[in-house]
Design a protein around this motif. Structure first.
Motif, short mmCIF file in Angstrom:
data_model
loop_
_atom_site.label_atom_id
_atom_site.label_comp_id
_atom_site.label_asym_id
_atom_site.label_seq_id
_atom_site.Cartn_x
_atom_site.Cartn_y
_atom_site.Cartn_z
N VAL A 15 0.54 -0.89 -0.28
CA VAL A 15 0.07 -0.11 0.28
C VAL A 15 0.73 1.60 -0.39
CG1 VAL A 15 -1.81 1.39 1.13
CG2 VAL A 15 -1.79 -0.96 1.31
N LYS A 16 0.93 2.17 -0.94
CA LYS A 16 1.48 3.14 -1.03
C LYS A 16 0.72 4.66 -0.68
CE LYS A 16 4.36 1.93 -5.05
NZ LYS A 16 4.68 2.33 -6.28
N ILE A 17 0.31 4.96 0.53
CA ILE A 17 -0.34 5.70 1.57
C ILE A 17 -0.43 7.45 0.38
CG2 ILE A 17 1.42 6.74 3.12
CD1 ILE A 17 -0.34 6.51 5.21
N LYS A 18 0.77 7.32 0.22
CA LYS A 18 0.70 8.63 -1.47
C LYS A 18 -0.47 8.64 -1.50
CE LYS A 18 4.63 10.59 -2.00
NZ LYS A 18 5.98 10.57 -2.69
N GLU A 19 -1.13 7.66 -2.42
CA GLU A 19 -2.02 7.36 -3.53
C GLU A 19 -2.83 7.65 -2.86
OE1 GLU A 19 -1.60 3.46 -5.26
OE2 GLU A 19 0.14 3.68 -6.45
N PHE A 20 -3.30 8.12 -1.23
CA PHE A 20 -4.66 8.10 -0.91
C PHE A 20 -4.02 9.72 -0.24
CE2 PHE A 20 -4.15 3.80 -1.18
CZ PHE A 20 -5.52 2.96 -0.70
N LEU A 21 -3.73 10.98 -0.67
CA LEU A 21 -3.37 11.89 0.72
C LEU A 21 -3.20 12.44 -0.97
CD1 LEU A 21 -0.03 11.47 2.85
CD2 LEU A 21 -2.99 11.99 2.94
N SER A 22 -4.33 13.79 -0.49
CA SER A 22 -4.28 15.24 -1.22
C SER A 22 -3.19 16.80 -1.21
CB SER A 22 -5.50 15.27 -1.69
OG SER A 22 -5.28 16.26 -2.76
N TRP B 15 -6.37 18.09 3.67
CA TRP B 15 -6.20 17.77 4.78
C TRP B 15 -7.07 16.04 4.68
CZ3 TRP B 15 -1.42 18.28 7.14
CH2 TRP B 15 -1.39 19.74 7.51
N VAL B 16 -6.39 14.98 5.03
CA VAL B 16 -6.92 13.86 5.03
C VAL B 16 -6.82 13.21 6.60
CG1 VAL B 16 -6.94 11.80 4.48
CG2 VAL B 16 -6.98 13.46 2.85
N SER B 17 -7.70 12.95 7.05
CA SER B 17 -7.64 12.13 8.28
C SER B 17 -7.01 10.87 8.44
CB SER B 17 -8.80 12.17 9.52
OG SER B 17 -10.11 11.19 8.55
N LEU B 18 -6.59 10.88 9.70
CA LEU B 18 -5.98 9.62 9.67
C LEU B 18 -7.15 8.33 10.04
CD1 LEU B 18 -2.87 9.93 12.34
CD2 LEU B 18 -3.25 10.20 9.61
N SER B 19 -8.58 8.31 10.49
CA SER B 19 -9.55 7.45 10.73
C SER B 19 -9.46 7.01 8.82
CB SER B 19 -10.47 7.89 10.84
OG SER B 19 -11.14 9.22 10.58
N SER C 104 -3.83 -0.49 9.73
CA SER C 104 -3.91 -0.30 11.08
C SER C 104 -3.23 1.07 11.34
CB SER C 104 -2.78 -1.06 11.71
OG SER C 104 -2.28 -1.21 11.75
N PRO C 105 -4.43 1.86 12.65
CA PRO C 105 -3.44 2.74 12.52
C PRO C 105 -2.11 2.59 13.07
CG PRO C 105 -5.80 2.79 13.91
CD PRO C 105 -5.95 1.57 13.41
N GLN C 106 -1.17 1.81 13.66
CA GLN C 106 -0.06 1.73 13.50
C GLN C 106 0.43 1.83 11.83
OE1 GLN C 106 1.54 2.39 16.50
NE2 GLN C 106 3.45 1.83 15.62
N GLN C 107 0.26 0.90 11.72
CA GLN C 107 0.47 1.19 10.38
C GLN C 107 0.74 2.21 9.54
OE1 GLN C 107 -1.44 -2.40 8.32
NE2 GLN C 107 0.47 -3.66 9.09
N ILE C 108 -0.15 3.21 9.97
CA ILE C 108 -0.06 4.54 8.71
C ILE C 108 0.53 5.32 9.78
CG2 ILE C 108 -1.88 5.93 8.60
CD1 ILE C 108 -4.35 4.33 7.85
N ARG C 109 0.57 5.28 10.71
CA ARG C 109 1.69 6.08 11.73
C ARG C 109 2.87 6.01 11.20
NH1 ARG C 109 -1.72 4.91 15.92
NH2 ARG C 109 -4.07 6.52 16.66
N LEU C 110 4.02 5.07 11.48
CA LEU C 110 4.57 4.61 11.09
C LEU C 110 5.01 5.33 9.26
CD1 LEU C 110 5.20 0.86 12.21
CD2 LEU C 110 5.88 3.01 13.31
N LYS C 111 4.36 4.83 8.42
CA LYS C 111 4.28 5.19 7.22
C LYS C 111 4.34 7.13 7.00
CE LYS C 111 2.30 1.60 4.07
NZ LYS C 111 4.18 1.49 3.23
N LEU C 112 3.62 7.88 7.74
CA LEU C 112 3.40 8.59 7.56
C LEU C 112 4.97 9.03 8.58
CD1 LEU C 112 -0.21 9.70 9.10
CD2 LEU C 112 0.81 9.79 6.36
#
Length: 244
Positions: free
Chosen positions: A154-161, A165-169, A178-186
């Protein structure tokens, strides 16, 4: 005279105590005449000698009743049977009363019978349930839990703009991480300066894309070229001393 219509008419008149006169006409019909009241005129109905259907039977009965109503004739009442005094006296005698102890014993017996019947019913219901459960197919196994989503795929940059602003939820909902995986990528992208994170929200930064590192054959050629250049750049004295 054996004729159904004649029997219907005569039986209807007999209910009023009238005895009719039945005669044959020259045209092959049967004529039924009577006089219900002396001062009234002679009444008459005519029927056919041949067989009849249900409509003719209803018509002859209705015609006789109409003429009787016109003469105001009342139906003859049958005398009521006299009651025997002995029978009436026997019916008026008080009925025997069951003593209270006998009533209690009878009630207890009925309750015991009812209890036994209910126990048999419960036992039969239990046997039927066990039989049905033994014959029923086994329940299907529960579905296997879904495999956790790999964070590398999963490339999290593809879900950002860049413009919002995009919320973590929302990222957890869209990416399946999971929220922990998202925090590590960010956190990793924030260290590189590509993402801004603020109060549980994230967005992309306007930065130049990083050059991709060569891989495979291209990386091997570049490495060989750099090694060759490094070898020509060394001083001659160094080579001689090393040879000695």
């Amino acid at each position: 005279m054996n004729n159904e219509l004649v029997e219907i008419a005569t039986s209807e008149l007999k209910q009023y105590g009238i005895k009719p006169e039945v005669t044959h006409t020259n045209g092959g019909h049967i004529q039924i005449t009577w006089r219900a009241v002396p001062e009234k005129e002679l009444r008459c109905v005519t029927t056919a000698k041949t067989g009849s259907d249900w409509r003719n039977r209803m018509n002859i009965r209705a015609e006789v009743r109409r003429l009787l109503r016109a003469d105001n004739v009342l139906k003859k009442e049958e005398p009521k049977p006299k009651k025997h005094p002995e029978l009436a006296k026997a019916l008026n005698l008080p009925q025997p009363v069951t003593p209270i102890p006998d009533q209690l014993a009878a009630m207890r017996g009925e309750i015991a019978d009812l209890t036994e019947l209910m126990m048999r019913t419960f036992k039969m219901v239990g046997i039927m349930r066990e039989t049905i459960a033994s014959q029923a197919p086994p329940p299907p196994p529960p579905p296997a839990p879904p495999e956790p989503v790999s964070s590398r795929s999963v490339k999290i940059k593809e879900f950002l703009s860049l413009d919002r602003w995009v919320s973590l939820s929302a990222l957890a909902r869209d990416t399946g991480l999971s929220p922990q995986q998202i925090r590590l990528k960010l956190y990793y992208l924030q260290r590189l300066g590509e993402v801004s994170v603020h109060q549980g929200q994230a967005k992309l930064n306007e930065v130049e894309p990083r050059p991709k590192k060569p891989r495979g054959r291209a990386a091997h050629k570049i490495k060989a070229k750099m090694t060759k250049l490094n070898g020509h750049a060394r001083p001659n004295g160094h080579k001689q001393s090393r040879a000695a």
